[in-house]
Design a protein around this motif. Structure first.
Motif, PDB file in Angstrom:
ATOM      1  N   SER A 147       2.811  -0.787   4.011  1.00 52.60           N
ATOM      2  CA  SER A 147       2.915  -2.212   4.328  1.00 52.60           C
ATOM      3  C   SER A 147       2.110  -2.996   3.302  1.00 52.60           C
ATOM      4  CB  SER A 147       2.407  -2.502   5.752  1.00 52.60           C
ATOM      5  OG  SER A 147       1.030  -2.218   5.855  1.00 52.60           O
TER       6      SER A 147
ATOM      7  N   VAL B  79      -0.424   5.522   8.988  1.00 55.83           N
ATOM      8  CA  VAL B  79      -0.039   4.118   9.069  1.00 55.83           C
ATOM      9  C   VAL B  79       1.020   3.925   7.973  1.00 55.83           C
ATOM     10  CG1 VAL B  79      -0.808   1.717   8.856  1.00 55.83           C
ATOM     11  CG2 VAL B  79      -2.357   3.463   9.823  1.00 55.83           C
TER      12      VAL B  79
ATOM     13  N   ARG C 151       0.857  -1.200   0.000  1.00 61.37           N
ATOM     14  CA  ARG C 151       0.000   0.000   0.000  1.00 61.37           C
ATOM     15  C   ARG C 151       0.886   1.241   0.000  1.00 61.37           C
ATOM     16  NH1 ARG C 151      -1.638  -1.230   4.375  1.00 61.37           N
ATOM     17  NH2 ARG C 151      -0.457   0.271   5.575  1.00 61.37           N
TER      18      ARG C 151
ATOM     19  N   ASN D  94      -7.327  -1.054  12.186  1.00 61.86           N
ATOM     20  CA  ASN D  94      -5.930  -0.626  12.080  1.00 61.86           C
ATOM     21  C   ASN D  94      -5.641   0.180  10.801  1.00 61.86           C
ATOM     22  OD1 ASN D  94      -5.947  -2.683  10.237  1.00 61.86           O
ATOM     23  ND2 ASN D  94      -4.473  -4.000  11.333  1.00 61.86           N
ATOM     24  N   LEU D  95      -6.692   0.509  10.058  1.00 55.49           N
ATOM     25  CA  LEU D  95      -6.511   1.392   8.892  1.00 55.49           C
ATOM     26  C   LEU D  95      -7.527   2.524   8.943  1.00 55.49           C
ATOM     27  CD1 LEU D  95      -5.809  -1.148   5.964  1.00 55.49           C
ATOM     28  CD2 LEU D  95      -4.179   0.421   7.030  1.00 55.49           C
TER      29      LEU D  95
HETATM   30  C1  NAG Z   1      -4.358  -4.976  10.379  1.00 54.99           C
HETATM   31  O1  NAG Z   1      -4.924  -6.131  10.941  1.00 54.99           O
HETATM   32  C2  NAG Z   1      -4.951  -7.249  10.054  1.00 54.99           C
HETATM   33  C3  NAG Z   1      -5.794  -8.341  10.694  1.00 54.99           C
HETATM   34  O2  NAG Z   1      -5.458  -8.517  12.015  1.00 54.99           O
HETATM   35  C4  NAG Z   1      -3.518  -7.665   9.779  1.00 54.99           C
HETATM   36  O3  NAG Z   1      -3.493  -8.778   8.913  1.00 54.99           O
HETATM   37  C5  NAG Z   1      -2.796  -6.494   9.126  1.00 54.99           C
HETATM   38  O4  NAG Z   1      -1.445  -6.803   8.933  1.00 54.99           O
HETATM   39  C6  NAG Z   1      -2.920  -5.228   9.959  1.00 54.99           C
HETATM   40  N1  NAG Z   1      -2.450  -4.128   9.144  1.00 54.99           N
HETATM   41  C7  NAG Z   1      -1.692  -3.157   9.610  1.00 54.99           C
HETATM   42  C8  NAG Z   1      -1.325  -2.082   8.657  1.00 54.99           C
HETATM   43  O5  NAG Z   1      -1.298  -3.125  10.752  1.00 54.99           O
END
Ligand code: NAG
Ligand code: NAG
Ligand code: NAG
Length: 288
Positions: free
Chosen positions: A195, A192, A115, A186-187
């Motif tokens: 990743s 952020v 991303r 988490n988004l």
């Molecule tokens: C957000 O959470 C998902 C599911 O738990 C995980 O797979 C993903 O890596 C996380 N993404 C970030 C940017 O932390």
């Protein structure tokens, strides 16, 4: 003088509206063909049926779909505009703008994409925000895609593919955010870091709509030590205007009268606002 300027601007936009309907239609057909040709459809997106054209410019220079650039050329965020297929396509509400690395042609997209940019709450033109009357009056396409009032979940991070990894395809999508939009926890906050995520999972779990526009560009670093799957170039002269923007009425077998839209609906809409434009410029003149 203001009147003359406003009138010139208005006339220019009328001429533009007259000639651009088929250009927009062909532009949509072209980006659809490029998405298929480059394997983005179906390996990343199962389908792609945009309702307008995304025009992507870096440093004021607009790109052609799939254009190859250096990482220096794409180091800072592009400027993006959206031209709807026709006057029935509205741009109110908010959108999500995303750029993801679909890697080289032939990549297994089930492994996810890096991303590079993710902004929620993006607006298109003056849609979504409280536009002043004068802005509204001169609100003709192309509309600017504005990230400034949105949530920069992942700030733009220019493509920087690994040396020798081949020409990566960076896909940019503009997706409508319905009222039921609910991104993963988490988004949701700004900043952020870059990743790997799964773009289509993000789109479906967040309840985003189908992309209204899309674009891709390629960036390659060094000499490839991998061979991407082959593709055949899009021959634009053979493209048919997309169904979205074509003016022909749909075939109807029923007895009901097919609801048709005149090809010049956009033009008529603008003609209606001509007296308003003149009024506004006269008022503007008097104020000065
Ligand atoms: C957000 O959470 C998902 C599911 O738990 C995980 O797979 C993903 O890596 C996380 N993404 C970030 C940017 O932390
Ligand atoms: C206008 O564009 C939309 C979105 O692509 C499409 O669904 C619709 O059929 C088009 N309308 C006309 C009259 O071409
Ligand atoms: C795209 O945007 C650039 C810069 O804003 C502009 O010069 C160019 O004419 C636009 N191209 C199209 C096809 O709309």
């Amino acid at each position: 003088m203001l009147f003359a300027a406003a009138f010139t601007l208005f006339t220019a936009s009328l001429v533009n509206a007259q000639s651009s309907s088929s250009d927009t239609s062909l532009g949509i057909a072209a980006i659809e063909a490029h998405f298929s040709q480059s394997g983005i459809v179906p390996s990343l997106l199962s389908s792609f049926d945009p309702s307008g054209i995304l025009n992507v410019s870096y440093n004021g220079v607009s790109l052609t779909p799939g254009q190859q650039l250096t990482k220096d050329q794409v180091a800072s965020a592009p400027q993006i505009t959206f031209t709807p297929a026709n006057s029935t396509v509205t741009t109110t509400g908010t959108y999500t703008l995303v750029m993801a690395d679909a890697d080289i042609v032939g990549t297994d997209e089930s492994l996810g994409q890096t991303r590079h940019w993710l902004v929620n709450g993006v607006t298109v033109g003056t849609g979504g925000t409280g536009a002043s009357h004068i802005e509204f009056l001169f609100h003709f396409p192309p509309y600017s895609v504005s990230t400034s009032g949105g949530i920069p979940v992942t700030q733009y991070a220019g493509p920087a593919p690994a040396a020798g990894s081949g020409p990566h395809r960076y896909v940019i999508l503009l997706l409508p955010q319905p009222s039921s939009f609910s991104p993963p926890a988490n988004l949701t906050q700004p900043n952020v870091g870059v990743s790997v995520f799964h773009l289509t999972d993000y789109i479906s779990t967040s309840n985003l709509g189908s992309p209204v526009g899309g674009f891709y560009l390629t960036v390659e670093e060094g000499t490839a030590t991998v061979t991407p799957s082959s593709t055949s170039p899009v021959v634009t002269s053979t493209l048919q205007p997309s169904k979205a923007a074509s003016s022909s009425a749909p075939a109807s077998s029923g007895s009901s009268t097919p609801k048709t839209q005149t090809p010049n609906a956009a033009l008529s809409a603008q003609l209606v606002s001509l007296p308003l434009a003149i009024l506004a410029s006269v008022v503007g003149f008097l104020v000065l």
